[in-house]
Design a protein around this motif. Structure first.
Motif, PDB file in Angstrom:
ATOM      1  N   PRO A 155       0.937  -1.154   0.025  1.00  0.00           N
ATOM      2  CA  PRO A 155       0.001  -0.133   0.057  1.00  0.00           C
ATOM      3  C   PRO A 155       0.876   1.267  -0.124  1.00  0.00           C
ATOM      4  N   ASP A 193      -1.835  -4.649  -7.553  1.00  0.00           N
ATOM      5  CA  ASP A 193      -1.720  -5.381  -6.100  1.00  0.00           C
ATOM      6  C   ASP A 193      -2.904  -6.694  -6.044  1.00  0.00           C
ATOM      7  N   CYS A 218      -6.095  -6.390  -4.843  1.00  0.00           N
ATOM      8  CA  CYS A 218      -7.292  -5.284  -5.044  1.00  0.00           C
ATOM      9  C   CYS A 218      -7.928  -5.603  -6.637  1.00  0.00           C
ATOM     10  N   PHE A 263      -9.599  -0.786  -9.301  1.00  0.00           N
ATOM     11  CA  PHE A 263      -8.536   1.006  -9.600  1.00  0.00           C
ATOM     12  C   PHE A 263      -9.443   1.671 -10.324  1.00  0.00           C
ATOM     13  N   ILE A 317      -9.730   1.581   1.629  1.00  0.00           N
ATOM     14  CA  ILE A 317      -9.196   1.340   0.417  1.00  0.00           C
ATOM     15  C   ILE A 317      -7.635   1.035   0.765  1.00  0.00           C
ATOM     16  N   ASN A 318      -7.044   0.482  -0.206  1.00  0.00           N
ATOM     17  CA  ASN A 318      -5.638   0.179  -0.250  1.00  0.00           C
ATOM     18  C   ASN A 318      -4.734   1.189  -0.179  1.00  0.00           C
ATOM     19  N   ASN A 376      -6.895   2.566  -5.085  1.00  0.00           N
ATOM     20  CA  ASN A 376      -7.294   0.932  -5.358  1.00  0.00           C
ATOM     21  C   ASN A 376      -7.801   0.269  -4.141  1.00  0.00           C
ATOM     22  N   ALA A 377      -8.652  -0.535  -4.383  1.00  0.00           N
ATOM     23  CA  ALA A 377      -9.166  -1.233  -3.186  1.00  0.00           C
ATOM     24  C   ALA A 377      -9.880  -2.610  -3.516  1.00  0.00           C
ATOM     25  N   ALA A 378     -10.249  -3.406  -2.717  1.00  0.00           N
ATOM     26  CA  ALA A 378     -10.698  -4.649  -2.859  1.00  0.00           C
ATOM     27  C   ALA A 378     -11.906  -4.754  -4.039  1.00  0.00           C
ATOM     28  N   HIS A 379     -12.763  -3.528  -3.864  1.00  0.00           N
ATOM     29  CA  HIS A 379     -14.058  -3.711  -4.657  1.00  0.00           C
ATOM     30  C   HIS A 379     -14.032  -2.280  -5.185  1.00  0.00           C
ATOM     31  N   ALA A 415     -13.411   2.210  -4.240  1.00  0.00           N
ATOM     32  CA  ALA A 415     -12.514   3.000  -4.776  1.00  0.00           C
ATOM     33  C   ALA A 415     -13.045   4.224  -5.412  1.00  0.00           C
TER      34      ALA A 415
END
Lengths: 144, 86
Positions: A2, A24, A27, A30, A75-76, A99-102, A106
């Protein structure tokens, strides 16, 4: 890994190098926002812009915004780059990446960051016009 | 907090419109102002900023602060006119 940082630069923003930082495997989403210099404002033709910042305060305040985005949206990573100096029509003035998992987090975090940057960060834009009107610090009532 | 009338020397940093109006980016300033609000009135009288105080945010030592913040000797102070980044 991160990352989260805010940067002011007088150089052209290189989006490709920035996007690479968001790779990542954890994630799935984006989202980025790009603010570009447009050729008009309030029905007046704009020739170019000049951005000025209070750098130390901008960096201090931006770090709070990014921290808030990380905590509030889970978020990441988040990066924001803002240009300074003279910009031409079509130049990229600001870039935000998240970026994030979902995707939901994001999208929302990216929107939050650009909105707060525009609201809180001590950066000023002076517009220069193609017509005879004097240059204007946007947000100010007085031409100068 | 007990108010002090002692003289302080601070550094003022100016940006955008305020830099153009003062024709300076910074200056050393001697003041008896206790709060940043008092300092704003003092500077406004000197330079005629023509900016509503409600649209301005003060900052001390590179952090935003409120108008009642007490000034200390050698503080670095700026007044932030409406921003327009992005």
């Amino acid at each position: 890994m991160p990352v989260h940082y805010f940067e002011l630069t007088e150089k052209q923003i290189g989006r490709d190098l920035l996007v690479e930082k968001f790779s990542d495997p954890a994630c799935g989403a984006f989202v980025s926002f790009e603010g570009w210099v447009r050729n008009h404002h309030d029905n007046r033709p704009v020739s170019h812009l000049f951005y000025e910042a209070y750098s130390k305060l901008a960096i201090n305040e931006a770090s709070k915004i990014l921290e808030q985005a990380l905590v509030s949206y889970g978020i990441n990573s988040v990066i924001c780059i803002h240009r300074l100096g003279r910009l031409q029509i079509g130049d990229m003035a600001v870039w935000v990446g998240v970026n994030a998992a979902h995707r939901g987090a994001a999208f929302e975090a990216c929107r939050f960051v650009i909105d707060e940057i525009k609201l809180r960060i001590p950066i000023w834009k002076k517009e220069y016009y193609l017509d005879s009107t004097a240059p204007l610090w946007v947000g100010s009532e007085v031409a100068g | 907090m007990k108010k002090s009338l002692s003289n302080k020397t601070i550094q003022l940093n100016y940006f955008s419109r305020f830099a153009e109006l003062t024709k300076k980016t910074n200056e050393a300033w001697s003041t008896e102002a206790v709060t940043v609000q008092e300092l704003w009135f003092e500077l406004d009288a000197q330079y005629r900023f023509e900016q509503e105080m409600s649209s301005v945010r003060p900052a001390i030592n590179h952090e935003f602060c409120d108008w009642q913040r007490v000034i200390n000797d050698r503080d670095i102070i700026s007044f932030i006119s409406p921003v327009s980044g992005g």
